[in-house]
Motif scaffolding. Structure first.
Motif, PDB file in Angstrom:
ATOM      1  N   GLY A 136      47.168  33.134  38.973  1.00  0.00           N
ATOM      2  CA  GLY A 136      47.190  34.556  39.293  1.00  0.00           C
ATOM      3  C   GLY A 136      46.227  34.786  40.429  1.00  0.00           C
ATOM      4  N   THR A 137      45.315  35.730  40.254  1.00  0.00           N
ATOM      5  CA  THR A 137      44.292  35.988  41.259  1.00  0.00           C
ATOM      6  C   THR A 137      42.998  35.301  40.837  1.00  0.00           C
ATOM      7  N   ALA A 138      42.292  34.712  41.804  1.00  0.00           N
ATOM      8  CA  ALA A 138      41.064  33.975  41.508  1.00  0.00           C
ATOM      9  C   ALA A 138      39.967  34.355  42.479  1.00  0.00           C
ATOM     10  N   LEU A 139      38.752  34.375  41.982  1.00  0.00           N
ATOM     11  CA  LEU A 139      37.553  34.525  42.800  1.00  0.00           C
ATOM     12  C   LEU A 139      36.760  33.236  42.714  1.00  0.00           C
ATOM     13  N   ASP A 140      36.508  32.625  43.871  1.00  0.00           N
ATOM     14  CA  ASP A 140      35.634  31.455  43.960  1.00  0.00           C
ATOM     15  C   ASP A 140      34.331  31.937  44.572  1.00  0.00           C
ATOM     16  N   ALA A 141      33.322  32.124  43.732  1.00  0.00           N
ATOM     17  CA  ALA A 141      32.043  32.713  44.140  1.00  0.00           C
ATOM     18  C   ALA A 141      31.073  31.615  44.539  1.00  0.00           C
ATOM     19  N   GLY A 142      30.753  31.547  45.827  1.00  0.00           N
ATOM     20  CA  GLY A 142      29.934  30.465  46.351  1.00  0.00           C
ATOM     21  C   GLY A 142      30.821  29.281  46.694  1.00  0.00           C
ATOM     22  N   CYS A 143      31.819  29.518  47.549  1.00  0.00           N
ATOM     23  CA  CYS A 143      32.893  28.536  47.753  1.00  0.00           C
ATOM     24  C   CYS A 143      32.493  27.369  48.633  1.00  0.00           C
TER      25      CYS A 143
ATOM     26  N   GLY B  25      33.633  43.984  42.147  1.00  0.00           N
ATOM     27  CA  GLY B  25      34.426  44.963  41.426  1.00  0.00           C
ATOM     28  C   GLY B  25      34.608  44.552  39.971  1.00  0.00           C
ATOM     29  N   GLU B  26      35.256  45.377  39.203  1.00  0.00           N
ATOM     30  CA  GLU B  26      35.436  45.118  37.771  1.00  0.00           C
ATOM     31  C   GLU B  26      36.909  44.911  37.444  1.00  0.00           C
ATOM     32  N   ASP B  27      37.149  43.991  36.501  1.00  0.00           N
ATOM     33  CA  ASP B  27      38.498  43.762  35.948  1.00  0.00           C
ATOM     34  C   ASP B  27      39.519  43.447  37.037  1.00  0.00           C
ATOM     35  N   ARG B  28      39.136  42.600  38.006  1.00  0.00           N
ATOM     36  CA  ARG B  28      39.998  42.372  39.178  1.00  0.00           C
ATOM     37  C   ARG B  28      40.724  41.041  39.169  1.00  0.00           C
ATOM     38  N   PHE B  29      40.089  39.984  38.624  1.00  0.00           N
ATOM     39  CA  PHE B  29      40.582  38.634  38.846  1.00  0.00           C
ATOM     40  C   PHE B  29      40.973  37.959  37.526  1.00  0.00           C
ATOM     41  N   ASP B  30      42.085  37.216  37.571  1.00  0.00           N
ATOM     42  CA  ASP B  30      42.514  36.461  36.394  1.00  0.00           C
ATOM     43  C   ASP B  30      41.608  35.253  36.139  1.00  0.00           C
TER      44      ASP B  30
ATOM     45  N   ARG C 150      26.347  38.636  35.312  1.00  0.00           N
ATOM     46  CA  ARG C 150      26.921  39.862  34.748  1.00  0.00           C
ATOM     47  C   ARG C 150      28.000  40.424  35.662  1.00  0.00           C
ATOM     48  N   ARG C 151      27.752  40.420  36.974  1.00  0.00           N
ATOM     49  CA  ARG C 151      28.756  40.937  37.916  1.00  0.00           C
ATOM     50  C   ARG C 151      30.004  40.062  37.915  1.00  0.00           C
ATOM     51  N   LEU C 152      29.807  38.752  37.875  1.00  0.00           N
ATOM     52  CA  LEU C 152      30.960  37.860  37.864  1.00  0.00           C
ATOM     53  C   LEU C 152      31.771  38.037  36.589  1.00  0.00           C
ATOM     54  N   ALA C 153      31.106  38.176  35.462  1.00  0.00           N
ATOM     55  CA  ALA C 153      31.817  38.385  34.202  1.00  0.00           C
ATOM     56  C   ALA C 153      32.580  39.703  34.233  1.00  0.00           C
ATOM     57  N   ALA C 154      31.969  40.745  34.788  1.00  0.00           N
ATOM     58  CA  ALA C 154      32.631  42.046  34.862  1.00  0.00           C
ATOM     59  C   ALA C 154      33.864  41.987  35.754  1.00  0.00           C
ATOM     60  N   ALA C 155      33.889  41.072  36.721  1.00  0.00           N
ATOM     61  CA  ALA C 155      35.014  40.977  37.651  1.00  0.00           C
ATOM     62  C   ALA C 155      36.249  40.343  37.022  1.00  0.00           C
ATOM     63  N   VAL C 156      36.106  39.700  35.868  1.00  0.00           N
ATOM     64  CA  VAL C 156      37.246  39.069  35.201  1.00  0.00           C
ATOM     65  C   VAL C 156      38.134  40.152  34.588  1.00  0.00           C
ATOM     66  N   ALA C 157      39.426  40.060  34.846  1.00  0.00           N
ATOM     67  CA  ALA C 157      40.381  41.009  34.283  1.00  0.00           C
ATOM     68  C   ALA C 157      40.568  40.742  32.793  1.00  0.00           C
ATOM     69  N   PRO C 158      40.962  41.749  32.017  1.00  0.00           N
ATOM     70  CA  PRO C 158      41.276  41.518  30.602  1.00  0.00           C
ATOM     71  C   PRO C 158      42.303  40.394  30.452  1.00  0.00           C
ATOM     72  N   GLY C 159      41.994  39.464  29.556  1.00  0.00           N
ATOM     73  CA  GLY C 159      42.837  38.293  29.382  1.00  0.00           C
ATOM     74  C   GLY C 159      42.527  37.165  30.334  1.00  0.00           C
ATOM     75  N   GLY C 160      41.596  37.396  31.263  1.00  0.00           N
ATOM     76  CA  GLY C 160      41.256  36.395  32.267  1.00  0.00           C
ATOM     77  C   GLY C 160      40.164  35.446  31.814  1.00  0.00           C
ATOM     78  N   THR C 161      39.802  34.530  32.708  1.00  0.00           N
ATOM     79  CA  THR C 161      38.901  33.418  32.384  1.00  0.00           C
ATOM     80  C   THR C 161      37.721  33.370  33.337  1.00  0.00           C
ATOM     81  N   LEU C 162      36.555  33.071  32.788  1.00  0.00           N
ATOM     82  CA  LEU C 162      35.329  32.832  33.545  1.00  0.00           C
ATOM     83  C   LEU C 162      34.963  31.358  33.412  1.00  0.00           C
ATOM     84  N   VAL C 163      34.752  30.695  34.534  1.00  0.00           N
ATOM     85  CA  VAL C 163      34.300  29.303  34.546  1.00  0.00           C
ATOM     86  C   VAL C 163      33.026  29.216  35.375  1.00  0.00           C
ATOM     87  N   VAL C 164      31.957  28.739  34.756  1.00  0.00           N
ATOM     88  CA  VAL C 164      30.679  28.560  35.440  1.00  0.00           C
ATOM     89  C   VAL C 164      30.278  27.092  35.340  1.00  0.00           C
ATOM     90  N   VAL C 165      30.005  26.489  36.483  1.00  0.00           N
ATOM     91  CA  VAL C 165      29.514  25.110  36.544  1.00  0.00           C
ATOM     92  C   VAL C 165      28.190  25.126  37.292  1.00  0.00           C
TER      93      VAL C 165
END
Length: 211
Positions: free
Chosen positions: A40-47, A104-109, A129-144
């Motif tokens: 779907g839509t993805a945010l790569d933060a610190g690409c 933004g909030e609830d934007r990315f799958d 907190r901002r990255l978690a808020a950006a995940v859309a409902p039903g979406g996934t957060l991955v932190v490495v």
């Protein structure tokens, strides 16, 4: 130490990497955690130089890839364009300081981030907190990240509170909103200069926001 992670700091690091640095493949922890997700839509933060963003686009994701260093983004964009306009067109490159940029909030799958280095626990926790808020409902957060016990992490920074365990990140996610699927430390090996094998210890978190 708060000044360590300015745009100038990262520009200097990427200039020092040389042209071949970005040829590495995507982070294996991301591949392990995201390979089975419906694109779907993805945010790569610190690409950085775009290895993860490119891999996500190849899997069918529409990617917003953000980094503070313009030189890294230039290399990432050039690399993506080398794979053809169709693939490159699936990635939007954004130059921004993640400690100030609001996704933004609830934007990315999918929201993923790899080895971010905010200066101090306050900035680090606010970023997560901002990255978690950006995940859309039903979406996934991955932190490495670099696990605090990783002996190689000192090569990246001596700043306190930069590196964190997955359990600490998970503790910041409201269980009424999140299901934490993975929160652990993993090792990975790379071949270093001269052919020597180097073992790293990573923090890995994967969590799903309630839909």
């Amino acid at each position: 130490m708060a000044e360590e992670f300015t745009a100038e700091y990262w520009e200097e690091r990427y200039r020092g990497h040389g042209r071949g640095h970005g040829a590495a493949g995507p982070n294996p922890q991301l591949v392990a955690e995201a390979a089975g997700l419906a694109p779907g839509t993805a945010l790569d933060a610190g690409c950085g130089e775009g290895a993860e963003a490119l891999w996500l686009a190849e899997q069918g994701w529409r990617v917003t890839a953000v980094d503070i260093a313009g030189s890294a983004l230039d290399r990432a964009r050039e690399r993506a364009e080398g794979h053809g306009a169709g693939l490159a067109g699936r990635i939007d490159w954004v130059q921004a300081d993640l400690t100030r940029w609001d996704p933004g909030e609830d934007r990315f799958d999918l929201v993923c981030t790899h080895y971010v280095h905010p200066a101090g626990a306050g900035e680090r926790d606010a970023l997560f907190r901002r990255l978690a808020a950006a995940v859309a409902p039903g979406g996934t957060l991955v932190v490495v990240g670099h696990h605090p016990t990783d002996r190689h992490s000192a090569e990246h920074t001596r700043a306190p509170d930069v590196h964190v365990t997955a359990e600490e990140i998970a503790a910041g996610l409201d269980p009424r909103t999140w299901d934490v699927a993975v929160a652990e430390s993993r090792t990975r090996s790379l071949t270093g200069p001269g052919g020597a094998e180097i073992t790293f210890s990573d923090t890995v978190l994967r969590a799903r926001k309630h839909g």
